[in-house]
Scaffold this motif. Structure first.
Motif, PDB file in Angstrom:
ATOM      1  N   TYR A 183      15.003   1.906  -2.643  1.00  0.00           N
ATOM      2  CA  TYR A 183      15.715   0.924  -3.468  1.00  0.00           C
ATOM      3  C   TYR A 183      14.753   0.194  -4.405  1.00  0.00           C
ATOM      4  CZ  TYR A 183      19.229  -2.374  -4.939  1.00  0.00           C
ATOM      5  OH  TYR A 183      20.102  -3.102  -5.709  1.00  0.00           O
ATOM      6  N   VAL A 184      13.569  -0.143  -3.904  1.00  0.00           N
ATOM      7  CA  VAL A 184      12.571  -0.799  -4.761  1.00  0.00           C
ATOM      8  C   VAL A 184      12.205   0.108  -5.927  1.00  0.00           C
ATOM      9  CG1 VAL A 184      10.179  -1.613  -4.863  1.00  0.00           C
ATOM     10  CG2 VAL A 184      11.644  -2.283  -2.955  1.00  0.00           C
ATOM     11  N   ALA A 185      11.979   1.399  -5.640  1.00  0.00           N
ATOM     12  CA  ALA A 185      11.642   2.346  -6.705  1.00  0.00           C
ATOM     13  C   ALA A 185      12.782   2.468  -7.712  1.00  0.00           C
ATOM     14  CB  ALA A 185      11.318   3.709  -6.104  1.00  0.00           C
ATOM     15  N   HIS A 186      14.025   2.471  -7.216  1.00  0.00           N
ATOM     16  CA  HIS A 186      15.191   2.514  -8.104  1.00  0.00           C
ATOM     17  C   HIS A 186      15.165   1.346  -9.090  1.00  0.00           C
ATOM     18  CE1 HIS A 186      19.275   1.837  -9.471  1.00  0.00           C
ATOM     19  NE2 HIS A 186      19.391   0.786  -8.681  1.00  0.00           N
ATOM     20  N   GLU A 211       0.827  -1.209   0.000  1.00  0.00           N
ATOM     21  CA  GLU A 211       0.000   0.000   0.000  1.00  0.00           C
ATOM     22  C   GLU A 211       0.860   1.258   0.000  1.00  0.00           C
ATOM     23  OE1 GLU A 211      -2.364  -0.598   3.461  1.00  0.00           O
ATOM     24  OE2 GLU A 211      -3.765  -1.997   2.488  1.00  0.00           O
ATOM     25  N   SER A 212       1.919   1.256   0.794  1.00  0.00           N
ATOM     26  CA  SER A 212       2.799   2.422   0.867  1.00  0.00           C
ATOM     27  C   SER A 212       3.481   2.682  -0.465  1.00  0.00           C
ATOM     28  CB  SER A 212       3.852   2.219   1.964  1.00  0.00           C
ATOM     29  OG  SER A 212       3.259   2.186   3.240  1.00  0.00           O
ATOM     30  N   GLU A 267       6.084   5.896  -3.705  1.00  0.00           N
ATOM     31  CA  GLU A 267       7.159   5.866  -4.704  1.00  0.00           C
ATOM     32  C   GLU A 267       6.716   5.362  -6.081  1.00  0.00           C
ATOM     33  OE1 GLU A 267       9.115   6.191  -0.796  1.00  0.00           O
ATOM     34  OE2 GLU A 267       7.406   5.087  -1.603  1.00  0.00           O
ATOM     35  N   LEU A 268       5.764   4.450  -6.125  1.00  0.00           N
ATOM     36  CA  LEU A 268       5.373   3.859  -7.419  1.00  0.00           C
ATOM     37  C   LEU A 268       4.042   4.390  -7.932  1.00  0.00           C
ATOM     38  CD1 LEU A 268       6.392   0.119  -6.832  1.00  0.00           C
ATOM     39  CD2 LEU A 268       7.783   2.031  -7.630  1.00  0.00           C
ATOM     40  N   SER A 269       3.525   5.445  -7.325  1.00  0.00           N
ATOM     41  CA  SER A 269       2.173   5.916  -7.643  1.00  0.00           C
ATOM     42  C   SER A 269       2.001   6.354  -9.094  1.00  0.00           C
ATOM     43  CB  SER A 269       1.780   7.061  -6.698  1.00  0.00           C
ATOM     44  OG  SER A 269       2.680   8.152  -6.832  1.00  0.00           O
ATOM     45  N   TYR A 316      16.188   7.976  -7.162  1.00  0.00           N
ATOM     46  CA  TYR A 316      15.890   7.105  -6.017  1.00  0.00           C
ATOM     47  C   TYR A 316      17.143   6.387  -5.517  1.00  0.00           C
ATOM     48  CZ  TYR A 316      10.834   7.716  -5.977  1.00  0.00           C
ATOM     49  OH  TYR A 316       9.569   8.252  -5.840  1.00  0.00           O
ATOM     50  N   PHE A 317      18.064   6.071  -6.432  1.00  0.00           N
ATOM     51  CA  PHE A 317      19.307   5.423  -6.000  1.00  0.00           C
ATOM     52  C   PHE A 317      20.157   6.397  -5.186  1.00  0.00           C
ATOM     53  CE2 PHE A 317      23.617   3.547  -6.828  1.00  0.00           C
ATOM     54  CZ  PHE A 317      23.387   2.376  -6.121  1.00  0.00           C
ATOM     55  N   THR A 318      20.159   7.657  -5.592  1.00  0.00           N
ATOM     56  CA  THR A 318      20.857   8.690  -4.811  1.00  0.00           C
ATOM     57  C   THR A 318      20.221   8.824  -3.429  1.00  0.00           C
ATOM     58  OG1 THR A 318      21.489   9.919  -6.795  1.00  0.00           O
ATOM     59  CG2 THR A 318      21.490  11.130  -4.716  1.00  0.00           C
TER      60      THR A 318
END
Length: 245
Positions: free
Chosen positions: A190-193, A8-9, A14-16, A211-213
């Motif tokens: 990290y998941v979003a990266h 859900e988060s 991040e993935l919205s 996102y990695f930064t």
């Protein structure tokens, strides 16, 4: 935190704005869940590698003729699918070895004596040829006098990984993510990266780099603050002996 809450988060955060969330929806796409879970597993492993958040320990049954012992569930007593020959990890069905080794920290006798590790000049030193193996030099079998005391059991203390999330977990999964809440943003970054990197468009790759930064910045801050990090590698073997003495 439950995996459902993590999903859900990510969907609302991040993935919205990614293709991993249904159009005008508030949930991750069911078809994309295995990819998200794979990214979560990679993120959890990297976080537990960078930050010593979890230690575990296991007892090995030492047998003359076996020079190298692998912390691999194939050699666990609880693994009834393996041949009984060479099952030298003394775990139980109620508390099976989870093959969660990241780095061996120390090896001890049942009495708590710590053996030197990877020191060719130290008497009685053991060696770690791989991240998950212990090698016992033959000289420890050839000379039964101190300091080369032949032992029949060793306790291995290691830096442990988070339990792997099965790839088939559903959106409403109650699988427990055992991570201090202050580190969740590191995991999400990290998941979003990974997700945006795999999408591959120029815009997505740019988001991935951002996102990695963010991940690296948060990791560095976590290292400096040390919250939840295990700083000592002392050993208490009594809880895992279970009658093996």
């Amino acid at each position: 935190m439950k995996l459902q809450e993590v999903f859900e988060s990510l969907a609302l955060g991040e993935l919205s704005d990614s293709s991993y969330v249904e159009m005008n929806g508030y949930e991750l796409s069911k078809n994309q869940l295995p990819k998200i879970i794979n990214a979560l597993n990679q993120g959890l492993t990297l976080i537990h590698t960078q930050l010593p958040l979890r230690h575990n320990q296991v007892i090995l049954k030492v047998t003359e003729g076996i020079g190298t012992y692998y912390l691999d569930k194939r050699y666990a007593e609880s693994n009834k699918d393996s041949s009984s020959v060479g099952r030298y990890i003394l775990d139980t069905p109620d508390n099976p070895f989870k093959e969660d080794v990241l780095n061996i920290l120390g090896v001890f006798s049942l009495e708590g004596h710590q053996y030197p590790l990877n020191d060719q000049y130290a008497i009685g030193s053991l060696f770690t040829p791989d991240y998950n193996s212990i090698a016992i030099p033959m000289v420890m079998w050839m000379n039964h006098n101190p300091p080369y005391n032949v032992v029949d059991k060793l306790v291995v203390l290691y830096q442990a990984n988070h339990e792997k999330i099965p790839l088939n977990e559903p959106l409403n999964s109650q699988f427990e993510i055992k991570l201090n809440p202050i580190y969740l943003n590191i995991l999400y970054a990290y998941v979003a990266h990974l997700v945006y990197l795999h999408i591959g468009s120029d815009q997505a790759v740019n988001q991935s780099n951002q996102y990695f930064t963010k991940f690296n910045t948060l990791i560095q801050t976590a290292k400096e603050q040390g919250i939840g990090v295990i700083t000592q590698t002392g050993i208490n073997i009594k809880p895992i002996l279970r009658g093996y003495l």
